[in-house]
Design a protein around this motif. Structure first.
Motif, mmCIF file in Angstrom:
data_model
loop_
_atom_site.group_PDB
_atom_site.id
_atom_site.type_symbol
_atom_site.label_atom_id
_atom_site.label_comp_id
_atom_site.label_asym_id
_atom_site.label_seq_id
_atom_site.Cartn_x
_atom_site.Cartn_y
_atom_site.Cartn_z
ATOM 1 N N PRO A 1 -0.858 -3.735 13.406
ATOM 2 C CA PRO A 1 -0.885 -2.575 12.517
ATOM 3 C C PRO A 1 -1.866 -1.515 13.035
ATOM 4 O O PRO A 1 -2.945 -1.845 13.523
ATOM 5 N N PHE A 2 -1.491 -0.249 12.913
ATOM 6 C CA PHE A 2 -2.372 0.823 13.386
ATOM 7 C C PHE A 2 -2.153 2.099 12.599
ATOM 8 O O PHE A 2 -1.118 2.285 11.940
ATOM 9 N N LEU A 3 -3.145 2.958 12.674
ATOM 10 C CA LEU A 3 -3.092 4.286 12.075
ATOM 11 C C LEU A 3 -2.823 5.297 13.178
ATOM 12 O O LEU A 3 -3.347 5.174 14.276
ATOM 13 N N LYS B 1 -9.405 8.798 5.564
ATOM 14 C CA LYS B 1 -8.475 7.685 5.737
ATOM 15 C C LYS B 1 -9.174 6.481 6.364
ATOM 16 O O LYS B 1 -8.970 5.333 5.939
ATOM 17 N N LEU C 1 -9.754 2.611 4.922
ATOM 18 C CA LEU C 1 -9.313 1.424 5.662
ATOM 19 C C LEU C 1 -10.477 0.464 5.899
ATOM 20 O O LEU C 1 -10.286 -0.764 5.957
ATOM 21 N N THR D 1 -10.947 -2.375 3.446
ATOM 22 C CA THR D 1 -10.082 -3.553 3.501
ATOM 23 C C THR D 1 -10.721 -4.698 4.264
ATOM 24 O O THR D 1 -10.260 -5.833 4.197
ATOM 25 N N GLN E 1 -10.782 -5.029 7.479
ATOM 26 C CA GLN E 1 -10.141 -5.260 8.786
ATOM 27 C C GLN E 1 -10.999 -4.662 9.891
ATOM 28 O O GLN E 1 -11.416 -3.508 9.820
ATOM 29 N N ILE F 1 -10.314 -1.514 13.394
ATOM 30 C CA ILE F 1 -9.124 -0.776 12.943
ATOM 31 C C ILE F 1 -8.495 -0.109 14.158
ATOM 32 O O ILE F 1 -9.155 0.629 14.879
ATOM 33 N N SER G 1 2.023 1.618 10.990
ATOM 34 C CA SER G 1 2.166 0.951 9.695
ATOM 35 C C SER G 1 0.970 1.166 8.773
ATOM 36 O O SER G 1 1.078 0.975 7.552
ATOM 37 N N LEU G 2 -0.192 1.542 9.310
ATOM 38 C CA LEU G 2 -1.363 1.797 8.468
ATOM 39 C C LEU G 2 -1.410 3.232 7.961
ATOM 40 O O LEU G 2 -2.327 3.610 7.231
ATOM 41 N N GLY G 3 -0.446 4.036 8.357
ATOM 42 C CA GLY G 3 -0.393 5.399 7.861
ATOM 43 C C GLY G 3 -0.478 6.442 8.956
ATOM 44 O O GLY G 3 -0.662 6.136 10.137
#
Length: 495
Positions: free
Chosen positions: A339-341, A366, A370, A373, A375, A378, A469-471
């Motif tokens: 998953p990444f932004l 943003k 994140l 969360t 994670q 990121i 998927s992270l935006g």
């Protein structure tokens, strides 16, 4: 006394020579200006001065025996890729409404041709705009850098849909102008003089420099200062548009323009003077909302024409060709691996270069959310016009240093993925496969000259962003950001 008399006499002679010297100086400046303007012009094929327009006989292209079969629509794209893509969609719509084959243009270098400002009623007139596009297109052919819009954007579903017809610009030009385009693409970048003159004359003709020619060419002079094109809005045809130049602008710029709403089918379709012309040449087909109106084209629906209504829906989103989509997916899956932004940060171009803080603000917010969360790190894919070497001192530089919290990914033009994708796109040659006119019949051998293509990077980056998927954090007001949002909306990466 004698010396004093001599000095006075000498000063008198200098005063007498002064006007002559000034005249010679000014004359020399005029000669230099003329020389640089006419012989060292950056334009490959300079448009002749209006005062020098010759009275030409009916061009050979317009003779019934030489005229191409069918009817065509040509227009003048400009500005960056996203603007050019928006114009291309409008051109598809116009061509379908008017039942003409669309001449698919090359992708122009970023801002190689600029329109100007529609809200300020300060734009390049359609003739000059068309010739600027023609001239730059010849540059691209000469430099072996010609890339069709259809090489990048997948219009294959439209080719088979209904009766939308396309022909690539280089194929059309080769046939209509009677030139072998293989003679243009050359390593020494010198076009033979007779060929150069033929191209200049053909470009002048197509641009409308000699005016419209009955049954052959209609060169429209409508632009966003005078016309808002509509379709099937009977109550508005010929009416004044709601947006007009205000009194202050009229006085300051001496503007006399009046914007009217015109039904494109009634003005240029069956029964009109333009309908019989082999070529219908528009200027810009770019439009955008402004003060409750559209700057040039207001066709968002056609409830009384189901075929056009379906086409409007189909062209809302035109994906990249498979070679580019596959490259973007490959980078997301095999390089980022999780998953990444995506952060699309436009920092150096136009209005954006003075708004770095606001551009970074959305990204900061943003990333902070994140972080909550838990994670770590990121993953962030960065799509920006700011070179990595210049990140120091910016917000990008600070998050790049924080390797515990963030892992940044970028794609560079020299990366193998980009170079391999460019070769695949060129080998596919989607543009030359358009329509019923074969490239061989136009004297084009796509394997005759190697072509260079480096701008594929932008399209791969956009595809990667559609997979985030992270935006997605885009630059406010950027047409590139809007294009990526549209790609994400249509789930490019889900397929």
């Amino acid at each position: 006394m004698e010396t004093e008399t001599f000095n006075r006499h000498n000063k008198s002679r200098k005063k007498q020579r002064s006007p002559l010297l000034i005249f010679l100086f000014l004359f020399t400046l005029i000669l230099l200006f003329y020389y640089f303007k006419n012989f060292i012009s950056p334009s490959l094929l300079p448009l002749p001065q209006k005062s020098k327009i010759p009275i030409i006989p009916r061009p050979s292209q317009c003779n019934p025996t030489n005229r191409l079969q069918g009817k065509f629509l040509w227009y003048a794209p400009h500005s960056g890729f996203s603007n050019q893509l928006a114009e291309f969609k409008n051109a598809i719509l116009m061509a379908k409404i008017l039942n003409r084959s669309l001449i698919v243009p090359p992708i122009l270098d970023h801002h190689a041709v600029a329109l100007g400002s529609c809200p300020k009623f300060r734009v390049l007139n359609p003739i000059e705009l068309r010739y600027a596009v023609w001239n730059h297109s010849v540059h691209l052919l000469r430099d072996c850098r010609y890339v069709s819009m259809a090489d990048i954007v997948d219009i294959s579903p439209l080719v088979s849909y209904s009766t939308v017809r396309f022909v690539d610009f280089q194929v059309f030009v080769s046939l209509w102008c009677g030139v072998n385009l293989d003679d243009i693409c050359s390593k020494d970048q010198n076009i033979p003089s007779p060929l150069s003159e033929r191209l200049r004359e053909c470009g002048s003709l197509l641009s409308g420099y000699y005016g419209s020619i009955s049954d052959c060419l209609t060169a429209l002079e409508d632009d966003c200062r005078t016309t808002v094109w509509t379709y099937q809005k009977d109550v508005e045809d010929g009416a004044l548009d709601s947006f007009q130049p205000d009194d202050q602008l009229k006085t300051k710029k001496k503007i006399s323009f009046i914007r009217r709403r015109k039904d494109v089918y009634k003005a240029l379709g069956p029964g009109s003077a333009a309908e019989s012309a082999t070529i219908l040449a528009f200027g810009s087909l770019f439009t955008s909302p402004y003060k409750g109106s559209e700057s040039h084209i207001d066709i968002h629906e056609a409830p009384n024409d189901p075929v056009i209504q379906t086409l409007i829906e189909k062209i809302e989103f035109l994906p990249f060709v498979p070679e580019i989509i596959n490259a973007g997916k490959k980078f997301a899956l095999q390089t980022i691996k999780g998953p990444f932004l995506c952060a699309q940060l436009r920092l150096l171009d136009g209005q954006f270069k003075n708004h770095h803080k606001s551009t970074f603000l959305g990204l900061k917010q943003k990333l902070e959310s994140l972080k909550q969360t838990g994670q770590k790190p990121i993953h962030v894919f960065v799509m920006t016009d700011l070179p990595v070497a210049n990140w120091t001192g910016s917000y990008l530089g600070s998050i790049a240093k924080d390797s515990d919290a963030f892992k940044l990914f970028v794609i560079r033009e020299e990366d193998d993925l980009v170079q391999e994708t460019a070769k695949e796109v060129m080998a596919a040659g989607h543009g030359l496969k358009l329509g019923s006119i074969l490239p061989s019949s136009a004297g084009i051998n796509k394997h005759h000259h190697p072509r260079s293509f480096s701008d594929v990077l932008l399209y791969i980056e956009g595809t990667v962003c559609s997979c985030a998927s992270l935006g997605f954090v885009g630059t406010a007001g950027s047409t590139i950001a809007k294009s990526i949002e549209l790609m994400r909306k249509h789930g490019i990466c889900s397929g």
